[in-house]
Design an enzyme around this catalytic site. Structure first.
Site, PDB file in Angstrom:
ATOM      1  CG  ASP A 122       9.860  -0.478  -8.952  1.00  0.00           C
ATOM      2  OD1 ASP A 122       8.642  -0.186  -8.982  1.00  0.00           O
ATOM      3  OD2 ASP A 122      10.300  -1.442  -8.282  1.00  0.00           O
ATOM      4  CD  GLU A 123       3.888  -0.340 -10.594  1.00  0.00           C
ATOM      5  OE1 GLU A 123       3.084  -0.100 -11.519  1.00  0.00           O
ATOM      6  OE2 GLU A 123       3.548  -0.699  -9.466  1.00  0.00           O
ATOM      7  CE  LYS A 152       4.514   8.468  -9.919  1.00  0.00           C
ATOM      8  NZ  LYS A 152       4.322   9.601  -8.963  1.00  0.00           N
TER       9      LYS A 152
HETATM   10  P1  NAD Z   1      -1.261   7.080  -1.661  1.00  0.00           P
HETATM   11  O1  NAD Z   1      -2.316   6.742  -2.639  1.00  0.00           O
HETATM   12  O2  NAD Z   1      -1.239   6.387  -0.347  1.00  0.00           O
HETATM   13  O3  NAD Z   1      -1.294   8.654  -1.350  1.00  0.00           O
HETATM   14  C1  NAD Z   1      -1.477   9.609  -2.357  1.00  0.00           C
HETATM   15  C2  NAD Z   1      -1.847  10.920  -1.678  1.00  0.00           C
HETATM   16  O4  NAD Z   1      -1.966  11.925  -2.706  1.00  0.00           O
HETATM   17  C3  NAD Z   1      -3.188  10.883  -0.934  1.00  0.00           C
HETATM   18  O5  NAD Z   1      -3.071  11.525   0.320  1.00  0.00           O
HETATM   19  C4  NAD Z   1      -4.133  11.676  -1.856  1.00  0.00           C
HETATM   20  O6  NAD Z   1      -5.177  12.332  -1.152  1.00  0.00           O
HETATM   21  C5  NAD Z   1      -3.163  12.666  -2.490  1.00  0.00           C
HETATM   22  N1  NAD Z   1      -3.649  13.175  -3.776  1.00  0.00           N
HETATM   23  C6  NAD Z   1      -4.150  12.432  -4.809  1.00  0.00           C
HETATM   24  N2  NAD Z   1      -4.514  13.267  -5.822  1.00  0.00           N
HETATM   25  C7  NAD Z   1      -4.200  14.526  -5.423  1.00  0.00           C
HETATM   26  C8  NAD Z   1      -4.319  15.798  -6.036  1.00  0.00           C
HETATM   27  N3  NAD Z   1      -4.842  15.954  -7.271  1.00  0.00           N
HETATM   28  N4  NAD Z   1      -3.897  16.893  -5.349  1.00  0.00           N
HETATM   29  C9  NAD Z   1      -3.370  16.763  -4.103  1.00  0.00           C
HETATM   30  N5  NAD Z   1      -3.253  15.578  -3.470  1.00  0.00           N
HETATM   31  C10 NAD Z   1      -3.662  14.475  -4.129  1.00  0.00           C
HETATM   32  O7  NAD Z   1       0.103   6.883  -2.441  1.00  0.00           O
HETATM   33  P2  NAD Z   1       1.522   6.360  -1.921  1.00  0.00           P
HETATM   34  O8  NAD Z   1       1.555   4.897  -2.015  1.00  0.00           O
HETATM   35  O9  NAD Z   1       1.853   7.035  -0.648  1.00  0.00           O
HETATM   36  O10 NAD Z   1       2.461   6.932  -3.076  1.00  0.00           O
HETATM   37  C11 NAD Z   1       2.986   8.263  -2.985  1.00  0.00           C
HETATM   38  C12 NAD Z   1       3.904   8.521  -4.157  1.00  0.00           C
HETATM   39  O11 NAD Z   1       4.966   7.571  -4.153  1.00  0.00           O
HETATM   40  C13 NAD Z   1       3.229   8.392  -5.513  1.00  0.00           C
HETATM   41  O12 NAD Z   1       3.758   9.383  -6.363  1.00  0.00           O
HETATM   42  C14 NAD Z   1       3.628   7.007  -6.007  1.00  0.00           C
HETATM   43  O13 NAD Z   1       3.649   6.949  -7.405  1.00  0.00           O
HETATM   44  C15 NAD Z   1       5.025   6.913  -5.415  1.00  0.00           C
HETATM   45  N6  NAD Z   1       5.530   5.552  -5.153  1.00  0.00           N
HETATM   46  C16 NAD Z   1       4.790   4.684  -4.400  1.00  0.00           C
HETATM   47  C17 NAD Z   1       5.318   3.429  -4.079  1.00  0.00           C
HETATM   48  C18 NAD Z   1       4.561   2.452  -3.209  1.00  0.00           C
HETATM   49  O14 NAD Z   1       5.046   1.352  -2.974  1.00  0.00           O
HETATM   50  N7  NAD Z   1       3.383   2.787  -2.671  1.00  0.00           N
HETATM   51  C19 NAD Z   1       6.590   3.086  -4.557  1.00  0.00           C
HETATM   52  C20 NAD Z   1       7.304   3.996  -5.346  1.00  0.00           C
HETATM   53  C21 NAD Z   1       6.770   5.241  -5.608  1.00  0.00           C
HETATM   54  O1  DAU Z   2       6.712  -0.796  -7.454  1.00  0.00           O
HETATM   55  C1  DAU Z   2       6.221   0.378  -6.884  1.00  0.00           C
HETATM   56  C2  DAU Z   2       4.706   0.380  -6.919  1.00  0.00           C
HETATM   57  O2  DAU Z   2       4.278  -0.529  -5.902  1.00  0.00           O
HETATM   58  C3  DAU Z   2       4.093   1.752  -6.707  1.00  0.00           C
HETATM   59  O3  DAU Z   2       4.439   2.578  -7.783  1.00  0.00           O
HETATM   60  C4  DAU Z   2       2.576   1.678  -6.580  1.00  0.00           C
HETATM   61  O4  DAU Z   2       2.058   2.952  -6.246  1.00  0.00           O
HETATM   62  C5  DAU Z   2       2.235   0.701  -5.470  1.00  0.00           C
HETATM   63  O5  DAU Z   2       0.827   0.541  -5.372  1.00  0.00           O
HETATM   64  C6  DAU Z   2       2.900  -0.653  -5.752  1.00  0.00           C
HETATM   65  O6  DAU Z   2       2.318  -1.265  -6.940  1.00  0.00           O
HETATM   66  P1  DAU Z   2       1.954  -2.830  -6.984  1.00  0.00           P
HETATM   67  O7  DAU Z   2       0.927  -2.999  -8.026  1.00  0.00           O
HETATM   68  O8  DAU Z   2       3.185  -3.642  -7.031  1.00  0.00           O
HETATM   69  O9  DAU Z   2       1.344  -2.971  -5.468  1.00  0.00           O
HETATM   70  P2  DAU Z   2       0.050  -3.744  -4.903  1.00  0.00           P
HETATM   71  O10 DAU Z   2       0.124  -3.586  -3.415  1.00  0.00           O
HETATM   72  O11 DAU Z   2      -1.196  -3.359  -5.586  1.00  0.00           O
HETATM   73  O12 DAU Z   2       0.364  -5.260  -5.266  1.00  0.00           O
HETATM   74  C7  DAU Z   2       1.592  -5.886  -4.906  1.00  0.00           C
HETATM   75  C8  DAU Z   2       1.596  -7.275  -5.546  1.00  0.00           C
HETATM   76  O13 DAU Z   2       0.603  -8.089  -4.915  1.00  0.00           O
HETATM   77  C9  DAU Z   2       1.240  -7.283  -7.017  1.00  0.00           C
HETATM   78  O14 DAU Z   2       1.977  -8.307  -7.657  1.00  0.00           O
HETATM   79  C10 DAU Z   2      -0.255  -7.627  -7.046  1.00  0.00           C
HETATM   80  C11 DAU Z   2      -0.381  -8.553  -5.855  1.00  0.00           C
HETATM   81  N1  DAU Z   2      -1.674  -8.562  -5.134  1.00  0.00           N
HETATM   82  C12 DAU Z   2      -2.219  -7.373  -4.773  1.00  0.00           C
HETATM   83  C13 DAU Z   2      -3.387  -7.339  -4.027  1.00  0.00           C
HETATM   84  C14 DAU Z   2      -4.038  -6.026  -3.631  1.00  0.00           C
HETATM   85  C15 DAU Z   2      -2.247  -9.774  -4.759  1.00  0.00           C
HETATM   86  O15 DAU Z   2      -1.726 -10.869  -5.062  1.00  0.00           O
HETATM   87  N2  DAU Z   2      -3.395  -9.744  -4.008  1.00  0.00           N
HETATM   88  C16 DAU Z   2      -3.989  -8.583  -3.636  1.00  0.00           C
HETATM   89  O16 DAU Z   2      -5.033  -8.636  -2.953  1.00  0.00           O
END
Ligand code: NAD
Ligand code: DAU
Length: 332
Positions: A122-123, A152
């Protein structure tokens, strides 16, 4: 039975998807993962060995990607550099993996005529004011803020262009913030839970007013399976579970469930360009594909997540000290 190629399947959401998809379907799954700092093979244990294989490799490696895509029916593309804070200090890997990696995959999917599902965030829509009555929809203009979210956004636009120009059989989903097991300790919720376990006070960026729209990783997985099965080619679906909470409330909830005083946290230096609020309207996904989230009780979901980190210290302990040292250097 379908053969799924899951990129980034050793990461947080990818590994949750692999467990979810393998227990709810008879699909064959290959994980392609480079094993960056964010990949963990311990997230991929206890899977049916006759239907699962792991390939260590880079999504930018064109010959490897070409061979693997040719041998599968569907590519489910999770691999990314995913952490905003890292992207502010070293953007280059975000361009390589998120842009060139996605390009390499869609070229292979186009060449071999394979179904492609692109996982995004959603970012890409930027942020909302705290009192804005609107939420993000599929029609919200792109307006990303960070190096992470701009790469992204770029990857989404590449997929859209490949659909229109080359007839790529692709769908896109943009999901809100996930929580649950197997999330790296650099991220907000696991960082605070493991801090409390270690006797360190949780760290809130700025005032802690920023709002995130939390969804359990399993609900993200069920939505992705629904889109792969029934989504219309070329369409984007927003995934969210009406889970808006500000960061301060989340920290206080963690502290409550871990037996700490509600104010036992520190305010630290804010993230530059910190997005204020994300909020998803997932009406299209619900109405068109009949999807509903199953984890609607955030309080219970956080309790389960705390229990998981308490029970699985072996899984996160190796990353903890280095992650905190990096944050300390940045005053966070
Ligand atoms: P993560 O960082 O936990 O995992 C990413 C994985 O991708 C890791 O296992 C890493 O080794 C692998 N990777 C990185 N570069 C690579 C490359 N060049 N080739 C092959 N593998 C590679 O990430 P996540 O939080 O699980 O996010 C996964 C996907 O979901 C991402 O595309 C992210 O943008 C999307 N997403 C995440 C969130 C969230 O809240 N974490 C929300 C919405 C969408
Ligand atoms: O919205 C989806 C996104 O959510 C994904 O695309 C990203 O991959 C995922 O990392 C996440 O992004 P955020 O930046 O929102 O997540 P993060 O866990 O880094 O931080 C969540 C919120 O908490 C953000 O407002 C920053 C804040 N934060 C984060 C950390 C690590 C703190 O206040 N303290 C902290 O120590």
């Amino acid at each position: 039975m379908q053969r799924l190629l899951v990129t980034g399947g050793a990461g947080f959401i990818g590994s949750n998807f692999v467990h979810y998809a393998m227990s709810s379907t008879d699909n064959y799954v290959t994980v392609l993962d480079k094993m960056t700092y964010a990949g963990n093979l311990a997230s991929l244990t206890q899977l049916p060995a006759d239907r699962f294989q792991f390939v260590k490799g880079d999504i930018c490696d064109q010959p490897l990607v070409d061979e693997l895509v040719a041998a599968h029916d569907v590519v489910v593309h999770y691999a990314a550099e995913s952490h905003n804070d890292n992207s502010l200090h070293d953007p280059r890997p975000f361009l390589d993996t998120n842009i060139i990696g996605t390009y390499t995959l869609i070229e292979a999917a186009r060449k071999h005529g394979k179904r492609f599902h692109h996982i995004s965030t959603d970012e890409v829509y930027g942020d909302l004011e705290l009192d804005d009555p609107e939420r993000f929809t599929e029609n919200t203009p792109y307006n990303p803020s960070s190096p992470y979210s701009s790469t992204k956004a770029g990857s989404d636009l590449l997929v859209r262009a490949w659909v229109r120009s080359f007839g790529l059989q692709a769908t896109i989903s943009n999901c809100s913030n996930n929580y649950g097991p197997y999330q790296h300790v650099e991220k907000f919720i696991p960082r605070q839970i493991t801090n409390v376990i270690d006797g360190i006070r949780p760290k809130l960026y700025g005032k802690g007013e920023n709002v995130r729209d939390w969804i359990h990783a399993n609900d993200h997985s069920s939505a992705v399976l629904a889109i792969i099965a029934k989504g219309r080619i070329g369409e984007t679906y927003l995934i969210g579970a009406d889970g808006e909470k500000n960061n301060k409330d989340v920290v206080e909830l963690i502290l409550k469930h871990m037996g700490q005083a509600p104010d036992a946290y520190d305010h630290v230096v804010d993230r530059p360009g910190h997005d204020l609020r994300y909020a998803i309207d997932s009406t299209k996904l619900r109405d068109e594909l009949g999807w509903e989230p199953q984890f609607s009780n955030f309080d219970a979901g956080i309790e389960d997540t705390i229990a998981w980190y308490r029970d699985n210290e072996d899984w996160w302990r190796p990353q903890k000290a280095a992650t905190e040292a990096k944050y300390q250097e940045q005053g966070q």
